[in-house]
Every structure is written in structure tokens, then in C-alpha cells.
Design an enzyme around this catalytic site. Structure first.
Site, short mmCIF file in Angstrom:
data_model
loop_
_atom_site.label_atom_id
_atom_site.label_comp_id
_atom_site.label_asym_id
_atom_site.label_seq_id
_atom_site.Cartn_x
_atom_site.Cartn_y
_atom_site.Cartn_z
CG HIS A 19 -1.85 -1.06 1.42
ND1 HIS A 19 -1.86 -1.91 2.50
CD2 HIS A 19 -2.88 -1.47 0.63
CE1 HIS A 19 -2.84 -2.77 2.38
NE2 HIS A 19 -3.48 -2.53 1.26
CE LYS A 43 -10.31 -7.67 1.41
NZ LYS A 43 -9.25 -6.64 1.21
NE ARG A 94 -2.65 -7.68 -4.47
CZ ARG A 94 -3.38 -7.98 -3.43
NH1 ARG A 94 -2.81 -8.17 -2.27
NH2 ARG A 94 -4.68 -8.10 -3.52
CB SER A 132 -3.87 -6.77 4.73
OG SER A 132 -3.61 -5.51 4.19
#
Ligand code: PNS
Length: 165
Positions: A19, A43, A94, A132
Site C-alpha cells: 500500500h 471482508k 498486483r 494484508s
């Protein structure tokens, strides 16, 4: 683009070097970058840190970047961009696996707020695999996360996650 305000949204549970790389590169391109902690419906119940804790960890991680602000918002990203008069939403990409989901969000946000453009920055090679959730898994099992998160928040993360085991 230098006069434009950009928004870097995410769950940041917690912020990682991946990040931070996107945030610092964005700060070189835009006059002001607002990093905003938001909720990801997918999430919703898997957070390890409260919104306030995430905001604090981001603040500690961006102290050296003067044109970055940190905020949180409960609501639509498209609305937040409008409120802040932001011209761009910046996301890091990514791998191919990120693409479809990010593409869908970018198109939806454009529909909801035609004044905002979503820009994708390619994640640098060393952060390609970083997430994360991976960091949390490693920390909770006693692994070393020094290479994945800023030093200023390392101990906060380790302390919290070791308790969860
Ligand atoms: O770091 P994440 O979890 O990939 O970030 C996703 C996030 C929080 C940016 C995304 O879920 C989001 O924009 N949430 C805010 C609510 C919203 O606007 N949802 C509609 C997007 S199409």
C-alpha cells in the site's frame, strides 16, 4: 495532474509496504492524496483492527509524505470522491486475479460519479505477492513480518495478532 486531489481507498487491515508504495508514488503525481479507510462488504467480519487503529497505523506510516492525508468513511467511494472534490481514485494492481474485481468497481464508480477517473498503478515486483491477509497469517503464526510492514507499526501488529492465536 498536480492540482488534482486523488483518493487512495482500501481496507488497510493493516497497511503494508505494498500500500505504502502505491501511496508514495501517487503523492509524487498529485497535489494532495487522501488515504481513506473504507469497508469492503466482502471482508465485513474479518477485520483484525478497528477503523481508528487502521487510521492511526496509516498516519504513522506516512509521516514523511507531506501531501498525504488520512481519513475514514462509511459509505460509497463515489460519494466520498465527490465530497472531497477528488478527480482520481488510485488503486494498485498486483496480478490478473485483482483485475476483474477492480475493473467492475472502476466501472461502477464511474457510473455513480462521472467526474472521477480510476487509475491503476502496477504494484512493484517485490510487493506482487504481498497482502494484508498474508501478513496477518504470518504474524499470527510467529513469523517475521519486518519486510512487509513499516517499522513504526510492526510491534502494534505483532502484539495484536499473537493474542489471536
Ligand atoms: O483494500 P480493499 O479491501 O481491496 O478495498 C476495497 C474498497 C474498500 C476500496 C471497496 O470495497 C470500496 O470502495 N468500498 C466502499 C463502498 C463502495 O463504494 N462500494 C461500491 C464499490 S463498486
Amino acid at each position: 495532474m498536480n492540482n488534482t486531489i486523488a483518493v487512495c481507498p482500501g481496507s488497510f487491515d493493516p497497511i503494508t509496504f505494498g500500500h505504502l508504495d502505491i501511496i508514495s508514488r501517487s503523492a509524487k503525481m498529485f497535489g494532495k492524496v487522501i488515504v481513506v479507510v473504507m469497508s469492503n462488504a466482502a471482508k465485513k467480519n474479518s477485520g483484525s483492527f478497528t477503523v481508528e487503529e487502521r487510521v492511526e497505523m496509516i498516519k504513522k506510516s506516512v509521516v514523511d509524505i507531506p501531501n498525504v492525508e488520512v481519513d475514514h468513511f462509511e459509505g460509497l467511494l463515489a460519494d466520498y470522491a465527490k465530497i472531497k472534490n477528488a478527480g482520481a481514485i488510485i488503486k494498485g494492481l498486483r496480478a490478473v486475479t485483482d483485475f476483474e474485481y477492480e475493473f467492475q468497481m472502476a466501472l461502477t464508480n464511474k457510473k455513480l460519479n462521472p467526474d472521477v477517473e480510476t487509475l491503476f498503478l502496477t504494484t512493484s515486483a517485490e510487493n506482487m505477492y504481498l497482502s494484508s491477509s498474508m501478513v496477518k497469517q504470518i504474524a499470527s503464526m510467529g513469523g517475521d513480518i519486518k519486510e512487509f510492514v513499516p517499522q513504526a507499526i510492526h510491534d502494534d501488529i505483532v502484539k495484536r495478532l499473537r493474542k489471536e492465536v
